[in-house]
Design an enzyme around this catalytic site. Structure first.
Site, PDB file in Angstrom:
ATOM      1  CG  ASN A   1      39.816  32.825  54.722  1.00 10.24           C
ATOM      2  OD1 ASN A   1      40.901  32.278  54.522  1.00 10.24           O
ATOM      3  ND2 ASN A   1      38.784  32.619  53.935  1.00 10.24           N
TER       4      ASN A   1
ATOM      5  CB  CYS B   1      37.339  31.233  49.464  1.00 14.19           C
ATOM      6  SG  CYS B   1      37.348  29.603  50.218  1.00 14.19           S
TER       7      CYS B   1
HETATM    8  P1  NAD Z   1      46.504  37.100  49.443  1.00 18.13           P
HETATM    9  O1  NAD Z   1      46.505  36.577  48.073  1.00 18.13           O
HETATM   10  O2  NAD Z   1      46.763  38.536  49.664  1.00 18.13           O
HETATM   11  O3  NAD Z   1      47.608  36.349  50.343  1.00 18.13           O
HETATM   12  C1  NAD Z   1      47.597  34.950  50.529  1.00 18.13           C
HETATM   13  C2  NAD Z   1      48.998  34.471  50.875  1.00 18.13           C
HETATM   14  O4  NAD Z   1      49.863  34.636  49.751  1.00 18.13           O
HETATM   15  C3  NAD Z   1      49.684  35.214  52.010  1.00 18.13           C
HETATM   16  O5  NAD Z   1      50.460  34.293  52.741  1.00 18.13           O
HETATM   17  C4  NAD Z   1      50.571  36.221  51.270  1.00 18.13           C
HETATM   18  O6  NAD Z   1      51.702  36.616  52.033  1.00 18.13           O
HETATM   19  C5  NAD Z   1      50.988  35.434  50.050  1.00 18.13           C
HETATM   20  N1  NAD Z   1      51.227  36.193  48.825  1.00 18.13           N
HETATM   21  C6  NAD Z   1      50.589  37.295  48.386  1.00 18.13           C
HETATM   22  N2  NAD Z   1      51.049  37.633  47.152  1.00 18.13           N
HETATM   23  C7  NAD Z   1      51.965  36.700  46.802  1.00 18.13           C
HETATM   24  C8  NAD Z   1      52.776  36.497  45.644  1.00 18.13           C
HETATM   25  N3  NAD Z   1      52.740  37.324  44.609  1.00 18.13           N
HETATM   26  N4  NAD Z   1      53.615  35.432  45.630  1.00 18.13           N
HETATM   27  C9  NAD Z   1      53.654  34.561  46.678  1.00 18.13           C
HETATM   28  N5  NAD Z   1      52.914  34.718  47.799  1.00 18.13           N
HETATM   29  C10 NAD Z   1      52.079  35.771  47.860  1.00 18.13           C
HETATM   30  O7  NAD Z   1      45.100  36.667  50.088  1.00 18.13           O
HETATM   31  P2  NAD Z   1      44.500  36.958  51.528  1.00 18.13           P
HETATM   32  O8  NAD Z   1      44.097  38.383  51.648  1.00 18.13           O
HETATM   33  O9  NAD Z   1      45.406  36.407  52.563  1.00 18.13           O
HETATM   34  O10 NAD Z   1      43.200  36.030  51.501  1.00 18.13           O
HETATM   35  C11 NAD Z   1      41.997  36.400  50.927  1.00 18.13           C
HETATM   36  C12 NAD Z   1      41.813  35.743  49.579  1.00 18.13           C
HETATM   37  O11 NAD Z   1      42.011  34.338  49.692  1.00 18.13           O
HETATM   38  C13 NAD Z   1      40.408  35.893  49.036  1.00 18.13           C
HETATM   39  O12 NAD Z   1      40.458  36.218  47.681  1.00 18.13           O
HETATM   40  C14 NAD Z   1      39.787  34.519  49.233  1.00 18.13           C
HETATM   41  O13 NAD Z   1      38.718  34.207  48.369  1.00 18.13           O
HETATM   42  C15 NAD Z   1      40.958  33.647  49.023  1.00 18.13           C
HETATM   43  N6  NAD Z   1      40.739  32.340  49.650  1.00 18.13           N
HETATM   44  C16 NAD Z   1      40.541  31.251  48.848  1.00 18.13           C
HETATM   45  C17 NAD Z   1      40.281  30.011  49.419  1.00 18.13           C
HETATM   46  C18 NAD Z   1      40.055  28.800  48.587  1.00 18.13           C
HETATM   47  O14 NAD Z   1      40.194  27.694  49.110  1.00 18.13           O
HETATM   48  N7  NAD Z   1      39.705  28.914  47.316  1.00 18.13           N
HETATM   49  C19 NAD Z   1      40.224  29.895  50.816  1.00 18.13           C
HETATM   50  C20 NAD Z   1      40.433  31.027  51.582  1.00 18.13           C
HETATM   51  C21 NAD Z   1      40.702  32.253  51.004  1.00 18.13           C
END
Ligand code: NAD
Length: 472
Positions: A147, A278
């Protein structure tokens, strides 16, 4: 135009991968706008080995030299800001009119802040007969979401590099293109080989990195679901983890607030980046006596959004990032309707003004109760829940009623009252009567919104391990 990046950046070289190709789709069109390698476990091994090999000399490099290299990257980000903003707008759907500020200026400032703060850090302190020293942790795996793709990569990697750690970046497979430009800038600045390595790939590359015995720390931004898996996997080798996860943040409007202002700022906060933020204040807590008035004010603000092509300068509300995200948000909206939440505006249908692209209209529900799924689950899309309360105590209870605790707001003409309420909300960042994002303040979540903090001094300190030197 299609951006094709056929190689990974490992050990200072652009390197072929034996894996397949990931197609990057434009948010407004669904068409292929980029291609990057799908990294393999062998690529992850090579990247971790390169980062390990580079660590001893990088940690011994004088801080001033490390920071000067980062300054070169910061300058280059400014010089290429327009290109980066357009690229991220096409990938993510962020309207171009705000993309430069939200998607490029934020990362540039993060580097600037790390450069300024690092020389002030207390890297040695005397405690009784001991001298406690902070040493760079080692190899940091930076795994990020889509995002705010560049902000997340830079927020992690630049802090780690400044501190003397080496990194392997695994950007989101949904929006990986800006991470390749960052690797270009690292190369052009003249960082030593292996200090920053880039392996694009999907969750499997992330899983390989998290489990890898050569990685000392996992710095992750993404969903709470993935964060749970990562925490469990990283525990097998007792790695340090920093987890920046999901949110369901409350915007508590007390009955003596300036309603116009609270609604204006609250709506803008919830719908920034089409709700794919987020920290989005996705729950607006309103005194029951003011609910009808607030509904009308919210509907007026929402009517001002112009949906359209994110690259059109008139657009102030873009599409969602992908078909999958659009489907997921529509399902949340349908569940809210089934649970009895009252639809004020928007809905699950394709908005008529944008017949194609992954759009969901800004959607507002009212009379949302704590026991409804919309009050508990992160939607990560443009959906606002208005939740009535009767007393200040009940407002605090509702604010704290989810598994999340990332951000929030409190509004009252009486600042002492607003602060009293804010101090009882379990969230990492709470704005009182509106505020600007402060990149010097620690950023991160309570409860299942995460572990650890990013940005500023607190973010830098995450990249160190403590050693106590004992003297007789
Ligand atoms: P996601 O968890 O699907 O993926 C995030 C990243 O992790 C990607 O690079 C993905 O390939 C990798 N990934 C996924 N599962 C994994 C695993 N089991 N082991 C290692 N890597 C893995 O999230 P998304 O759809 O990309 O992003 C949306 C989410 O991110 C929302 O829940 C949002 O709230 C959160 N977010 C949090 C923050 C924060 O700073 N707190 C900021 C932005 C987004």
């Amino acid at each position: 135009m299609t951006t094709v990046r056929g190689q990974l950046f490992i050990g200072g070289e652009w390197t072929d991968s034996a894996g397949g190709t990931i197609e990057v789709l434009g948010a407004a069109t669904g068409e292929v706008i980029g291609r990057v390698p799908a990294g393999t476990p062998a690529d992850v091994d090579a990247a971790v080995a390169a980062a390990r090999a580079a660590f001893p000399s990088w940690r011994a490099t004088p801080m001033g030299e490390r920071l000067e290299l980062l300054r070169q990257v910061e300058l280059a980000l400014s010089a290429r800001a327009d290109e980066l903003a357009s690229l991220i707008s096409a990938e993510v759907g962020t309207p171009l009119r705000v993309s430069r500020m939200l998607q490029v200026e934020g990362p540039r400032r993060a580097i600037e802040n790390y450069r300024r703060l690092l020389p002030e850090l207390p890297l040695e302190e005397k405690i009784g007969p001991s001298v406690v020293i902070r040493e760079p942790l080692g190899v940091v795996a930076c795994i990020t979401a889509w995002n705010y793709p560049l902000q997340q990569v830079v927020g992690k990697a630049a802090g780690a590099l400044a501190a003397g750690c080496t990194v392997v970046v695994k950007p989101s497979e949904v929006a990986p293109l800006s991470a390749f430009i960052l690797a270009d800038l690292i190369e052009e600045a003249g960082f030593p080989p292996g200090v920053l390595n880039l392996v694009s790939g999907d969750r499997r590359s992330g899983e390989t990195l998290v489990a890898h015995p050569g990685v000392d720390m996992v710095h992750f931004t993404g969903s709470t679901t993935a964060g749970r898996h990562i925490g469990a996997s990283a525990a097998q080798t007792v790695k340090r983890t920093s987890l920046e996860l999901g949110g369901k943040s409350p915007n508590v409007i007390l009955d003596d607030a300036d309603l116009d202002l609270a609604v204006k700022v609250g709506v803008a906060n919830c719908f920034t980046n089409s709700g794919q933020t987020c920290t989005a204040w996705s729950r607006m807590l309103v005194h029951r006596s003011q609910l009808a008035q607030v509904e009308a004010l919210v509907a007026q603000r929402v009517a001002r959004y112009r949906l359209g092509d994110p690259l059109d300068p008139d657009t102030n509300f873009g599409p969602l990032v992908s078909a999958e995200q659009q489907k997921s948000v529509r399902a949340h909206i349908r569940r809210a309707m089934a649970d009895g939440a009252r639809l004020v505006c928007g809905g699950p249908e394709q908005p008529p003004e944008t017949p194609s692209g992954y759009f969901v209209a800004p959607t507002v529900f009212s009379d949302v109760r704590v026991d409804m799924r919309l009050a508990q689950e992160e939607v990560f899309g443009p959906v606002l829940a208005l939740m009535p309360y009767d007393t200040e105590e009940e407002a605090i209870e509702i604010a704290n009623s989810t598994i999340y605790g990332l951000a929030g707001g409190v509004w009252s003409r009486d600042t002492t009252r607003a602060e009293r309420v804010a101090r009882r909300i379990r969230s990492g960042q709470i704005d009182i009567n509106g505020s600007f994002f402060n990149p010097l303040a620690p950023f991160g979540g309570h409860k299942q919104s995460g572990i650890g903090r990013e940005l500023g001094v607190h973010g830098l300190l995450e990249f160190y391990e403590l050693t106590s030197l004992q003297y007789a």
